[in-house]
Motif scaffolding. Structure first.
Motif, PDB file in Angstrom:
ATOM      1  N   VAL A   9     -19.259 -30.315  31.134  1.00  0.00           N
ATOM      2  CA  VAL A   9     -17.953 -30.387  30.465  1.00  0.00           C
ATOM      3  C   VAL A   9     -18.009 -29.684  29.112  1.00  0.00           C
ATOM      4  N   PHE A  13     -15.736 -26.326  28.296  1.00  0.00           N
ATOM      5  CA  PHE A  13     -14.768 -26.331  27.201  1.00  0.00           C
ATOM      6  C   PHE A  13     -15.146 -25.349  26.100  1.00  0.00           C
ATOM      7  N   SER A  14     -16.426 -25.152  25.861  1.00  0.00           N
ATOM      8  CA  SER A  14     -16.854 -24.178  24.854  1.00  0.00           C
ATOM      9  C   SER A  14     -16.486 -22.761  25.284  1.00  0.00           C
ATOM     10  N   PHE A  50     -12.666 -22.401  25.046  1.00  0.00           N
ATOM     11  CA  PHE A  50     -12.240 -22.271  23.644  1.00  0.00           C
ATOM     12  C   PHE A  50     -12.584 -20.886  23.105  1.00  0.00           C
TER      13      PHE A  50
END
Length: 62
Positions: free
Chosen positions: A33, A37-38, A41
């Motif tokens: 996760v 998400f990194s 982003f």
């Protein structure tokens, strides 16, 4: 001084015994996760930067 150090280390050992460590599956899922998400982003910030650079180049040409 030595008594304080040994007391501190025994308290640290006791705290580590009370920690609920994640299972391997939980750790892998959490890591996945965070990585996803990194990456998402980073893509968002990159696209935002690209759009702002394009807008800036249009404004400076005028």
């Amino acid at each position: 001084m030595f008594d304080k150090l040994t007391g501190f280390l025994s308290e640290v050992r006791g705290e580590f015994a009370r920690v609920i460590w994640p299972t391997r599956e939980e750790l892998v899922n959490s890591t996945t996760v965070v990585i996803v998400f990194s990456i998402a982003f980073a893509i968002f910030v990159g696209l935002f930067d690209l759009v702002l650079s394009y807008i800036r180049s249009i404004l400076f040409v005028l």
